[in-house]
Design a protein around this motif. Structure first.
Motif, mmCIF file in Angstrom:
data_model
loop_
_atom_site.group_PDB
_atom_site.id
_atom_site.type_symbol
_atom_site.label_atom_id
_atom_site.label_comp_id
_atom_site.label_asym_id
_atom_site.label_seq_id
_atom_site.Cartn_x
_atom_site.Cartn_y
_atom_site.Cartn_z
ATOM 1 N N ILE A 271 -6.078 13.856 8.133
ATOM 2 C CA ILE A 271 -7.000 13.130 7.265
ATOM 3 C C ILE A 271 -6.197 12.454 6.154
ATOM 4 N N ILE A 272 -6.443 11.168 5.935
ATOM 5 C CA ILE A 272 -5.764 10.428 4.872
ATOM 6 C C ILE A 272 -6.337 10.879 3.532
ATOM 7 N N PRO A 273 -5.474 11.366 2.603
ATOM 8 C CA PRO A 273 -5.978 11.949 1.351
ATOM 9 C C PRO A 273 -6.322 10.947 0.255
ATOM 10 N N LYS B 267 -7.799 3.361 0.249
ATOM 11 C CA LYS B 267 -9.068 2.810 0.730
ATOM 12 C C LYS B 267 -9.506 3.407 2.067
ATOM 13 N N ARG B 268 -8.587 4.048 2.782
ATOM 14 C CA ARG B 268 -8.956 4.708 4.043
ATOM 15 C C ARG B 268 -9.086 6.222 3.878
ATOM 16 N N LYS B 269 -9.291 6.670 2.638
ATOM 17 C CA LYS B 269 -9.418 8.099 2.341
ATOM 18 C C LYS B 269 -10.493 8.724 3.224
ATOM 19 N N GLY B 270 -10.150 9.871 3.811
ATOM 20 C CA GLY B 270 -11.093 10.592 4.658
ATOM 21 C C GLY B 270 -11.047 10.204 6.123
ATOM 22 N N GLN B 271 -10.303 9.153 6.459
ATOM 23 C CA GLN B 271 -10.203 8.718 7.846
ATOM 24 C C GLN B 271 -8.920 9.271 8.463
ATOM 25 N N GLN C 239 0.833 -1.193 0.000
ATOM 26 C CA GLN C 239 0.000 0.000 0.000
ATOM 27 C C GLN C 239 0.871 1.247 0.000
ATOM 28 N N PRO C 240 0.369 2.348 -0.574
ATOM 29 C CA PRO C 240 1.126 3.594 -0.470
ATOM 30 C C PRO C 240 1.161 4.056 0.988
ATOM 31 N N PRO C 241 2.160 4.839 1.367
ATOM 32 C CA PRO C 241 2.225 5.288 2.756
ATOM 33 C C PRO C 241 1.008 6.130 3.128
ATOM 34 N N VAL C 242 0.519 5.918 4.322
ATOM 35 C CA VAL C 242 -0.651 6.654 4.813
ATOM 36 C C VAL C 242 -0.263 8.079 5.170
ATOM 37 N N ILE C 243 0.916 8.242 5.750
ATOM 38 C CA ILE C 243 1.381 9.558 6.184
ATOM 39 C C ILE C 243 2.129 10.217 5.022
ATOM 40 N N THR C 244 1.552 11.271 4.473
ATOM 41 C CA THR C 244 2.196 11.999 3.380
ATOM 42 C C THR C 244 3.243 12.951 3.961
ATOM 43 N N ASP C 245 4.052 13.522 3.073
ATOM 44 C CA ASP C 245 5.064 14.477 3.530
ATOM 45 C C ASP C 245 4.419 15.691 4.194
#
Length: 143
Positions: A84-86, A89-93, A54-60
Motif C-alpha cells: 500500500i502506498i503510504p 496522491k496515490r495514497k492507499g493504492q 514526485q516522491p518515490p512510490v516504493i519506500t524502503d
C-alpha cells in the motif's frame, strides 16, 4: 507568417525568405534563452537541496518487504496486491508492477558496486579539498 497581417506573403524567392530566416533565428535564440534559464533554475534549486518530481512510490520498508518475500520464493505479482502506498496522491493504492521492478533494479545496481560508489565519493572529496573542482560544480554535484 501563416496567420495575421502577413498571411500569404511568403515568397521563397523573395523578401519572404529573408523574413522567415530572421524569425527562425529569433525563435532559436529565444529557445536557447529559455533553456539556459531553466537549467540555471534547476541548478540553483539543486544547490538548495530541492529536487523536482514526485516522491518515490516504493519506500524502503516496502522494498525490504519485497526483497524478503522474494527470498521466500514469491513473485512480484503475488506481492504487489499486499503493498500500500503510504503518501502522495496515490495514497492507499497498490504500486504498479513497473514501480516495484524499477525499485528492485535500482537496489540491485546499488548493491552491485558499493565499493565503487564509495571510492567515487572519496575521489570527489579529495579533488574538492584540493581545489581541483570549482565551487559551483561541487555544489551541483553534492546536491
Amino acid at each position: 507568417m501563416l496567420a495575421g497581417p502577413l498571411a500569404g506573403t511568403y515568397d521563397a524567392a523573395g523578401h519572404g525568405r529573408l523574413l522567415f530566416a530572421f524569425f527562425a533565428a529569433m525563435a532559436e535564440t529565444e529557445r536557447q534563452n529559455i533553456r539556459e534559464s531553466t537549467l540555471e533554475g534547476l541548478d540553483a534549486a539543486a544547490r538548495k537541496g530541492k529536487h523536482g518530481g514526485q516522491p518515490p512510490v516504493i519506500t524502503d520498508d516496502m522494498l525490504h518487504t519485497v526483497l524478503r518475500r522474494r527470498a521466500h520464493g514469491e513473485t512480484v505479482e503475488q506481492i504487489q496486491p499486499d503493498l500500500i502506498i503510504p503518501t502522495g496522491k496515490r495514497k492507499g493504492q497498490n504500486p504498479s508492477l513497473s514501480s516495484i521492478y524499477r525499485a528492485l533494479a535500482e537496489h540491485a545496481k546499488r548493491q552491485a558496486y558499493p565499493e565503487a560508489v564509495e571510492q567515487a565519493h572519496a575521489d570527489f572529496a579529495a579533488l574538492q579539498s584540493a581545489g581541483s573542482i570549482p565551487d559551483q560544480m561541487a555544489g551541483s554535484v553534492n546536491a
